[in-house]
Scaffold this motif. Structure first.
Motif, PDB file in Angstrom:
ATOM      1  N   ILE A   1      -7.349  14.733  -7.379  1.00 14.52           N
ATOM      2  CA  ILE A   1      -8.631  13.729  -6.955  1.00 14.52           C
ATOM      3  C   ILE A   1      -8.029  12.497  -6.141  1.00 14.52           C
ATOM      4  N   PHE A   2      -7.207  11.773  -7.233  1.00 13.13           N
ATOM      5  CA  PHE A   2      -6.993  10.327  -7.011  1.00 13.13           C
ATOM      6  C   PHE A   2      -5.952  10.196  -5.940  1.00 13.13           C
ATOM      7  N   THR A   3      -5.019  11.028  -6.062  1.00 18.14           N
ATOM      8  CA  THR A   3      -3.616  10.854  -5.049  1.00 18.14           C
ATOM      9  C   THR A   3      -4.181  11.045  -3.533  1.00 18.14           C
ATOM     10  N   SER A   4      -4.926  12.108  -3.134  1.00 24.09           N
ATOM     11  CA  SER A   4      -5.645  12.301  -2.028  1.00 24.09           C
ATOM     12  C   SER A   4      -6.405  11.260  -1.560  1.00 24.09           C
ATOM     13  N   SER A   5      -7.132  10.459  -2.380  1.00 29.49           N
ATOM     14  CA  SER A   5      -8.080   9.269  -2.118  1.00 29.49           C
ATOM     15  C   SER A   5      -7.070   8.221  -1.860  1.00 29.49           C
TER      16      SER A   5
ATOM     17  N   LEU B   1       0.913  -1.163  -0.103  1.00 34.71           N
ATOM     18  CA  LEU B   1      -0.140   0.033  -0.077  1.00 34.71           C
ATOM     19  C   LEU B   1       0.899   1.397  -0.045  1.00 34.71           C
ATOM     20  N   ASN B   2       1.905   1.269   0.584  1.00 33.61           N
ATOM     21  CA  ASN B   2       2.817   2.461   0.769  1.00 33.61           C
ATOM     22  C   ASN B   2       3.147   2.498  -0.666  1.00 33.61           C
ATOM     23  N   GLU B   3       3.926   1.445  -1.237  1.00 39.33           N
ATOM     24  CA  GLU B   3       4.417   1.520  -2.481  1.00 39.33           C
ATOM     25  C   GLU B   3       3.480   2.005  -3.502  1.00 39.33           C
ATOM     26  N   LEU B   4       2.167   1.695  -3.464  1.00 37.41           N
ATOM     27  CA  LEU B   4       1.298   2.376  -4.284  1.00 37.41           C
ATOM     28  C   LEU B   4       0.851   3.693  -4.253  1.00 37.41           C
ATOM     29  N   VAL B   5       1.066   4.313  -2.890  1.00 41.28           N
ATOM     30  CA  VAL B   5       0.870   5.757  -2.870  1.00 41.28           C
ATOM     31  C   VAL B   5       2.093   6.521  -2.998  1.00 41.28           C
TER      32      VAL B   5
ATOM     33  N   LYS C   1       2.685   9.404  -6.098  1.00 43.33           N
ATOM     34  CA  LYS C   1       3.223  10.644  -5.880  1.00 43.33           C
ATOM     35  C   LYS C   1       4.235  11.153  -6.860  1.00 43.33           C
ATOM     36  N   VAL C   2       4.992  10.072  -6.980  1.00 48.46           N
ATOM     37  CA  VAL C   2       6.271  10.268  -8.071  1.00 48.46           C
ATOM     38  C   VAL C   2       5.618  10.478  -9.289  1.00 48.46           C
ATOM     39  N   TYR C   3       4.584   9.630  -9.624  1.00 45.54           N
ATOM     40  CA  TYR C   3       3.943   9.670 -11.086  1.00 45.54           C
ATOM     41  C   TYR C   3       3.436  11.063 -11.336  1.00 45.54           C
ATOM     42  N   VAL C   4       2.706  11.675 -10.362  1.00 42.37           N
ATOM     43  CA  VAL C   4       2.113  13.057 -10.475  1.00 42.37           C
ATOM     44  C   VAL C   4       3.125  14.026 -10.548  1.00 42.37           C
ATOM     45  N   ARG C   5       4.388  13.987  -9.886  1.00 40.83           N
ATOM     46  CA  ARG C   5       5.457  14.983 -10.017  1.00 40.83           C
ATOM     47  C   ARG C   5       5.876  14.798 -11.424  1.00 40.83           C
ATOM     48  N   GLU C   6       6.267  13.549 -11.791  1.00 36.12           N
ATOM     49  CA  GLU C   6       6.577  13.381 -13.253  1.00 36.12           C
ATOM     50  C   GLU C   6       5.787  14.130 -14.388  1.00 36.12           C
ATOM     51  N   LEU C   7       4.327  13.644 -14.223  1.00 38.49           N
ATOM     52  CA  LEU C   7       3.656  14.432 -15.226  1.00 38.49           C
ATOM     53  C   LEU C   7       3.730  15.956 -15.027  1.00 38.49           C
TER      54      LEU C   7
END
Length: 857
Positions: A559-563, A500-504, A508-514
């Motif tokens: 939306i999705f990251t905070s969820s 779960l921690n890896e998923l979260v 976050k890394v994915y959002v920063r890269e985008l």
């Protein structure tokens, strides 16, 4: 062109005419001054003029001064009355030097070309010392060629220094042929030097690329050698631990196996450290853009897989041997219990218990023994097997039953003895003497009895007496079981939290890269300062290049990251977190469908200065194309993480929703994959979306037959099948031919040519075709056309048949409902007699159509 020369005979004229580079228009003959020679020349020339090859006008001159009327003095040397300073020997020497230099340059070019051809065509060795040797030899030859190039360049520069290069204005104003000749020679040498310089630059560039490839080739061989050595060591350790698979034997043998396993564990730790070093080396090679990137990554994954297998196997073997050793200890303690019981019976002689006190002491000893021996009496082999999670051998089971029966016999004797001693203490009656049976006679047939609620004790013996220590009672045993279950749950919780921690964190890394890509590339395309670096045709391609990446970023960032972060404290919310946003994830299908167009633009403009400048500002090690692939990789990563999370969440709260979320992502991936194939169909007239949802697609071998009407000649001659890619929609089956293209990326993004389409409301199937269980028939329009379809394997065939049957059944249900509605309308309009006549007929037709549709017969 005129030639001034003294007459030396007919052969001299012929030789001059043949060797002169230009066309001769006039011959000037300077007559000798003496009378005899002049007479002889006139006579000889008069007889030889008719035989002269060129048949040119010849002018006889009486003196040198007569030449000046035909030739300017600047074009004549001093001995002919002119002013041209010319030394023929020097000219020949310099001309030879220029020609030799030109030949040297030509030879140098041939040597470089030959060396390059040799490097490109020579087969490379397959061992590291030979590779290093050939690298050293080629490097030495490269340096020698560089020295030759330097020497040739030096020679050309020396030739240039020996020439006086005229100034441009002087060359125009001067009409001296000498200056013109010097200027021409200077240009020739300078041109040759330029060629040498260009060759050197090209040669250096070629060598640099070749040297890099050779170094990477050597690195790959060393990496492969390290990999093979580690694989051999890992397989050796796995074989050694496999030899310890038999966990049976006596306690000494099991102890010896545990010692061997500890040695294997130590060796495995060294191997794991080496594997980590090799994997790190592989990552470094991959980061340096090694040409064998895919192979290196595959090897690293194989090493991780082998390391995990080795660790798990040793861990599992340690648990098995430890439990087996513990089981042997229990059997040993039970055996000691038997010996002590026999010893206690043998020491309770009748003459020692004449008093009430002695009888009470003996009675207490018996009660203590019976209390402590009870756990061993009530164990059975199945219980031990369940408790220790090992497979007991038949010998161990017999041994356990033997010890258990001995203990039970001793218990029975002690109970009888106990009753006798009670009578002795109560009535002061001598007890009935008991004879202690032999060890073999203690064994009698009795079914073992076990109550899981009873306690378990262990025996510990010293030199003087036997000390019995209570380890667990009934309540502690239940607590132990609960604790064991709790430890197991805690272990699963730890693994689940890790995933779960890896998923979260990866989210976050994915959002920063985008965000970095959108800000550092997409927004920069609107930056006026960067406008000059963007090719004109690229300026209006922003939406195609990036697709709907901005929409994906907004969804994840807002939306999705905070969820997902809220799911850290409530893991059961992960499944609903995905399911509630099922429609939002459809934006990935849109992004993937645009990916081929995006990659085409990137391939065309990837080398432009704009992308390089953006990459430099962002300090990215990888180009934009790697980041444009992130959304595709992320949607694939979700299903991997959800699978891991589901594995550690079985029978937990939210596991059902988690499974539904995984299915949703898998369906999305399949839908994206199918849509990528659909957009590659060319030549279809109409809108493919009108055919309904695409169910599945795949490659098949297809034969066409005609059951009715004339058969085409080419169908008779078609022994080889057609290779077709079939698309199954809700309303049709589309036949396409895959285009064979050699362009880059054709495997990832195939292209299809539409051939024909079969509407599902006129399609039937025959599931089995004689001769091959992979074949089935799709027939159309009352079997006028039959398509024999061969799948790659039986599983693919059965999947397609299942999907086609489902479509046909749904169509049949719809037809039944439609006919029922029509029947109801006829009921209201027609007479009851007509209804009774037509109703059975309609039902019979419906059943007949349904049977025909499903069975294909």
């Amino acid at each position: 062109m005129a030639e001034a020369t003294p007459p030396r005979g007919k052969m001299r004229f012929r030789r001059n005419a043949a060797s002169f580079p230009g066309n001769l228009h006039l011959v000037l003959v300077l007559r000798p001054t003496s009378f005899l020679q002049r007479t002889f020349t006139d006579i000889g020339f008069r007889f030889s003029q008719e035989d002269f090859i060129l048949k040119l006008p010849v002018v006889m001159l009486s003196s040198v001064s007569d030449l000046l009327t035909y030739i300017d003095d600047e074009q004549l040397t001093p001995e002919l009355g002119g002013t041209l300073q010319y030394c023929h020997s020097e000219w020949i020497i310099f001309r030879n030097a220029i020609e030799n230099f030109a030949l040297t340059v030509k030879d140098m070019a041939q040597m470089l070309q030959s060396f390059g051809t040799e490097l490109a065509e020579t087969e490379l060795p397959d061992d590291i010392p030979a590779i290093e040797e050939i690298l050293a030899i080629r490097a030495e030859r490269y340096h020698l060629l560089k020295k030759d190039i330097t020497a040739v360049t030096k020679e050309g520069k020396i030739l240039l220094t020996n020439l006086e290069v005229p100034d441009a204005e002087d060359a125009v104003s001067s009409r001296l042929e000498n200056n013109q000749q010097i200027c021409g020679d200077w240009q020739t040498i300078n041109k040759l030097l330029t060629q040498v310089h260009d060759m050197e630059i090209a040669f250096d560039g070629f060598w640099e690329k070749h040297q890099l490839k050779m170094e990477q080739y050597l690195q790959l061989w060393k990496f492969e050698q390290d990999f093979q050595e580690l694989v051999s060591e890992a397989e050796l350790l796995l074989n050694q631990q496999a030899e310890l698979a038999d966990v049976t034997g006596n306690i000494a043998q099991v102890k010896q196996k545990i010692k061997k396993l500890e040695n294997l564990d130590e060796n495995s730790q060294d191997l794991l450290a080496k594997a980590q070093f090799v994997i790190l080396h592989g990552h470094r090679l991959a980061a340096s853009h090694h040409y064998a990137l895919d192979l290196i990554c595959q090897r690293c994954n194989e090493l991780r897989y082998l390391s995990d297998i080795l660790v798990n196997e040793i861990k599992t073997k340690r648990i098995q041997l430890s439990r087996t050793f513990k089981m042997h200890k229990i059997l040993q303690q039970a055996h000691q219990c038997c010996d002590e019981g026999e010893c206690l019976l043998a020491n309770q002689e009748i003459n020692k218990f004449q008093s009430k006190k002695d009888a009470q002491k003996a009675l207490q000893d018996i009660e203590n023994f019976l209390e402590m021996a009870l756990p061993f009496i009530n164990y059975d082999p199945e219980t031990l097997q369940y408790e220790f999670d090992v497979i007991l051998s038949p010998e161990l089971k017999v041994q356990m039953q033997t010890i258990q029966l001995k203990l039970e016999n001793i218990r029975s004797i002690f109970e009888n003895q106990q009753a006798g001693f009670r009578n002795l203490t109560d009535k002061h009656v001598r007890p009935i003497p008991f004879v202690v049976p032999a060890s073999d006679s203690l064994v009698r047939s009795r079914e073992p009895f076990f109550s899981p609620k009873q306690g378990r004790k262990t025996w510990r013996q010293n030199r003087s007496n036997i000390k019995i220590e209570v380890v667990h009672d009934c309540q502690e045993k239940r607590s132990s079981a609960q604790s064991s279950s709790l430890d197991n749950d805690n272990s699963l919780d730890i693994l689940k939290n890790h995933v779960l921690n890896e998923l979260v964190q990866t989210e976050k890394v994915y959002v920063r890269e985008l965000f970095a890509v959108l800000l550092g590339y997409r927004e920069e395309m609107d930056n006026p300062e960067m406008f000059d670096l963007i090719p004109p045709l690229l300026r209006n391609k922003k939406d195609v290049l990036f697709g709907n990446m901005a929409e994906i970023y907004e969804f994840h960032n807002n939306i999705f990251t905070s969820s997902l972060e809220n799911c850290v404290v409530a893991p059961e919310r992960v499944g609903p977190c995905f399911l509630e946003r099922k429609d939002d994830f459809q934006m990935y299908a849109k992004y993937c469908q645009n990916k081929p167009r995006s990659e085409a633009i990137w391939k065309k403009y990837s080398e432009c200065a704009f992308f390089q400048e953006c990459q430099r500002k962002l300090k990215h090690r990888l180009g934009l194309d790697s980041y444009l692939l992130k959304p595709v990789q992320r949607i694939t990563k979700y299903q991997l993480l959800l699978k891991e999370l589901l594995k550690y969440s079985k029978d937990c709260e939210g596991s059902v929703q988690l499974k539904e979320a995984l299915d949703m992502i898998l369906d999305l991936l399949k839908s994206v994959n199918d849509s990528m194939h659909q957009i590659a169909i060319n030549g279809y007239i109409g809108n493919l979306n009108e055919l309904g949802k695409m169910i599945t697609q795949g490659a098949f071998s297809v034969w066409i037959g005609h059951k009715k009407g004339a058969t085409k000649m080419k169908d008779f001659a078609r022994f080889k099948p057609m290779q077709r890619h079939l698309f199954l929609y809700e309303k049709a089956i589309v036949f396409c031919k895959r285009r064979v293209e050699s362009r880059e990326g054709s495997d990832r993004y195939p292209s299809y040519s539409f051939k024909h389409c079969l509407k599902m409301d006129e399609v039937g199937i025959t599931e089995y075709v004689k001769g091959d269980n992979r074949k089935f028939e799709i027939w159309y329009a009352g079997k006028e056309e039959v398509y024999i379809v061969q799948a790659s394997n039986v599983d693919v065939k059965m999947t397609w048949l299942k999907e086609i049957r489902n479509i046909l059944l749904k169509q049949q249900e719809l037809m039944t409902v439609k006919k029922q509605e029509q029947h109801n309308q006829l009921t209201e309009q027609n007479l009851s007699s007509q209804q009774n006549d037509e109703g059975p007929c309609r039902r019979w037709l419906s059943y007949f159509n349904e049977a025909t549709l499903l069975n294909g017969k």
